[in-house]
Write a protein that holds these residues in place. Structure first.
Motif, PDB file in Angstrom:
ATOM      1  N   TYR A   1       0.811  -1.217   0.000  1.00  0.00           N
ATOM      2  CA  TYR A   1       0.000   0.000   0.000  1.00  0.00           C
ATOM      3  C   TYR A   1       0.845   1.269   0.000  1.00  0.00           C
ATOM      4  O   TYR A   1       0.316   2.361   0.213  1.00  0.00           O
ATOM      5  N   VAL A   2       2.156   1.135  -0.226  1.00  0.00           N
ATOM      6  CA  VAL A   2       3.008   2.317  -0.175  1.00  0.00           C
ATOM      7  C   VAL A   2       3.816   2.454  -1.468  1.00  0.00           C
ATOM      8  O   VAL A   2       3.900   1.528  -2.275  1.00  0.00           O
ATOM      9  N   SER A   3       4.414   3.622  -1.615  1.00  0.00           N
ATOM     10  CA  SER A   3       5.121   3.976  -2.841  1.00  0.00           C
ATOM     11  C   SER A   3       6.509   3.348  -2.920  1.00  0.00           C
ATOM     12  O   SER A   3       7.013   2.767  -1.955  1.00  0.00           O
ATOM     13  N   VAL A   4       7.116   3.536  -4.088  1.00  0.00           N
ATOM     14  CA  VAL A   4       8.502   3.104  -4.266  1.00  0.00           C
ATOM     15  C   VAL A   4       9.401   3.832  -3.274  1.00  0.00           C
ATOM     16  O   VAL A   4      10.301   3.241  -2.670  1.00  0.00           O
ATOM     17  N   ALA A   5       9.158   5.123  -3.069  1.00  0.00           N
ATOM     18  CA  ALA A   5       9.992   5.919  -2.167  1.00  0.00           C
ATOM     19  C   ALA A   5       9.925   5.384  -0.738  1.00  0.00           C
ATOM     20  O   ALA A   5      10.951   5.305  -0.050  1.00  0.00           O
ATOM     21  N   THR A   6       8.728   5.009  -0.301  1.00  0.00           N
ATOM     22  CA  THR A   6       8.592   4.474   1.055  1.00  0.00           C
ATOM     23  C   THR A   6       9.231   3.099   1.159  1.00  0.00           C
ATOM     24  O   THR A   6       9.860   2.760   2.174  1.00  0.00           O
ATOM     25  N   THR A   7       9.099   2.306   0.108  1.00  0.00           N
ATOM     26  CA  THR A   7       9.755   0.993   0.095  1.00  0.00           C
ATOM     27  C   THR A   7      11.266   1.163   0.145  1.00  0.00           C
ATOM     28  O   THR A   7      11.968   0.440   0.869  1.00  0.00           O
ATOM     29  N   LYS A   8      11.777   2.141  -0.587  1.00  0.00           N
ATOM     30  CA  LYS A   8      13.214   2.434  -0.555  1.00  0.00           C
ATOM     31  C   LYS A   8      13.635   2.862   0.848  1.00  0.00           C
ATOM     32  O   LYS A   8      14.699   2.457   1.352  1.00  0.00           O
ATOM     33  N   ALA A   9      12.804   3.671   1.495  1.00  0.00           N
ATOM     34  CA  ALA A   9      13.116   4.121   2.849  1.00  0.00           C
ATOM     35  C   ALA A   9      13.192   2.931   3.816  1.00  0.00           C
ATOM     36  O   ALA A   9      14.038   2.905   4.716  1.00  0.00           O
ATOM     37  N   ALA A  10      12.318   1.957   3.608  1.00  0.00           N
ATOM     38  CA  ALA A  10      12.360   0.754   4.444  1.00  0.00           C
ATOM     39  C   ALA A  10      13.696   0.026   4.267  1.00  0.00           C
ATOM     40  O   ALA A  10      14.341  -0.377   5.241  1.00  0.00           O
ATOM     41  N   LEU A  11      14.127  -0.122   3.030  1.00  0.00           N
ATOM     42  CA  LEU A  11      15.405  -0.777   2.751  1.00  0.00           C
ATOM     43  C   LEU A  11      16.572   0.046   3.300  1.00  0.00           C
ATOM     44  O   LEU A  11      17.522  -0.500   3.869  1.00  0.00           O
ATOM     45  N   ASP A  12      16.479   1.361   3.166  1.00  0.00           N
ATOM     46  CA  ASP A  12      17.542   2.234   3.651  1.00  0.00           C
ATOM     47  C   ASP A  12      17.675   2.175   5.166  1.00  0.00           C
ATOM     48  O   ASP A  12      18.748   2.471   5.710  1.00  0.00           O
ATOM     49  N   ASN A  13      16.598   1.819   5.852  1.00  0.00           N
ATOM     50  CA  ASN A  13      16.625   1.735   7.311  1.00  0.00           C
ATOM     51  C   ASN A  13      16.968   0.338   7.816  1.00  0.00           C
ATOM     52  O   ASN A  13      16.788   0.044   9.000  1.00  0.00           O
ATOM     53  N   GLY A  14      17.454  -0.504   6.919  1.00  0.00           N
ATOM     54  CA  GLY A  14      17.986  -1.792   7.350  1.00  0.00           C
ATOM     55  C   GLY A  14      17.073  -2.980   7.177  1.00  0.00           C
ATOM     56  O   GLY A  14      17.463  -4.108   7.466  1.00  0.00           O
ATOM     57  N   LEU A  15      15.845  -2.750   6.706  1.00  0.00           N
ATOM     58  CA  LEU A  15      14.964  -3.883   6.444  1.00  0.00           C
ATOM     59  C   LEU A  15      15.449  -4.625   5.204  1.00  0.00           C
ATOM     60  O   LEU A  15      15.930  -4.017   4.252  1.00  0.00           O
ATOM     61  N   ILE A  16      15.322  -5.926   5.233  1.00  0.00           N
ATOM     62  CA  ILE A  16      15.798  -6.769   4.130  1.00  0.00           C
ATOM     63  C   ILE A  16      14.635  -7.375   3.366  1.00  0.00           C
ATOM     64  O   ILE A  16      14.631  -7.431   2.140  1.00  0.00           O
ATOM     65  N   HIS A  17      13.639  -7.832   4.111  1.00  0.00           N
ATOM     66  CA  HIS A  17      12.540  -8.596   3.523  1.00  0.00           C
ATOM     67  C   HIS A  17      11.378  -7.678   3.147  1.00  0.00           C
ATOM     68  O   HIS A  17      10.869  -6.924   3.978  1.00  0.00           O
ATOM     69  N   ILE A  18      10.963  -7.761   1.883  1.00  0.00           N
ATOM     70  CA  ILE A  18       9.885  -6.927   1.351  1.00  0.00           C
ATOM     71  C   ILE A  18       8.740  -7.829   0.898  1.00  0.00           C
ATOM     72  O   ILE A  18       8.949  -8.780   0.133  1.00  0.00           O
ATOM     73  N   GLY A  19       7.530  -7.545   1.357  1.00  0.00           N
ATOM     74  CA  GLY A  19       6.369  -8.362   1.018  1.00  0.00           C
ATOM     75  C   GLY A  19       5.394  -7.633   0.112  1.00  0.00           C
ATOM     76  O   GLY A  19       4.976  -6.507   0.422  1.00  0.00           O
TER      77      GLY A  19
END
Length: 226
Positions: free
Chosen positions: A36-54
């Motif tokens: 439910y979120v944008s590419v930018a928010t998904t990138k922010a999740a990865l930038d903050n150390g998250l690895i797994h994306i669903g």
């Protein structure tokens, strides 16, 4: 939406739940549900150390995957139509919703020689008609049938609990899935090591952790909705 702060709070809560039952918090993987979120928010999740994306959309997620230069470990967490299997091959390392032989057959056919996909068999523990998944009493037969598909590795089981205001009410469902997982794991099947448990979302993930979840799927409490 402060993803860094949310992640810290979630990690601290998971550690507390693990301490409560004598688990190592490092055995719990957080899957950031970004559908439910944008590419930018998904990138922010990865930038903050998250690895797994669903994600649960074959098309929309593909655009994110490409724009993010294939970063992260991607999980397909929704119901997957057989005709859309070709869209996820080579992009998703995990599938959390294997629930029928026709889907297994298509996955096996589309994967290249030497490729494998890590699958969670979805089990309808709650018995709700609105929920997909294998009935618990049919699970063993289904697992045995999956031995015919050499490119599928059954890493664990997944379930979706009903939404309850009181998350404690989900405990019997998560406990039953853990017991089913333990039964399959004890068989020591080459194609189905079944060591993992995908269960728990934003409202009930702490109960799931206490009951043995190794993957929790967290969306709104972590990355919000846009």
């Amino acid at each position: 939406m402060d993803i860094k702060e949310n992640l810290t709070n979630i990690e601290n809560a998971i550690k507390a739940s693990c301490d409560k039952v004598g688990r190592d918090p490092n055995t719990v993987n957080i899957v950031a549900v970004t559908k439910y979120v944008s590419v930018a928010t998904t990138k922010a999740a990865l930038d903050n150390g998250l690895i797994h994306i669903g994600e649960n959309r074959a098309e929309g997620a593909l655009e994110k995957w490409e724009e993010l230069n294939e970063r992260g470990v991607w999980h397909f967490i929704g119901s997957l139509q057989t005709r859309k299997v070709k869209k996820i091959i080579g992009k998703y390392e995990y599938l959390h919703s294997l629930d029928r032989l026709s889907l297994a057959e298509e996955l096996d056919k589309r994967l290249k020689e030497g490729q494998k996909i890590k699958c969670f068999v979805q089990v309808n523990v709650s018995g709700e008609e609105s929920k997909a998944g294998i009935e618990p009493n049919h699970l063993r037969t289904f697992i045995d049938q999956l031995a015919d598909f050499e490119k599928i590795q059954v890493v664990g089981l997944m379930t979706m609990a009903p939404f309850y205001e009181d998350p404690e009410l989900t405990r019997p469902i998560f406990k039953q899935l853990r017991q089913l997982r333990d039964e399959i794991k004890s068989l020591k099947l080459d194609h189905a090591p079944c060591t993992e448990l995908s269960m728990g979302m934003s409202n009930d993930y702490l109960v799931a952790v206490e009951e043995g979840a190794t993957f929790v799927r967290i969306g709104s409490a972590l990355v919000g909705r846009e």
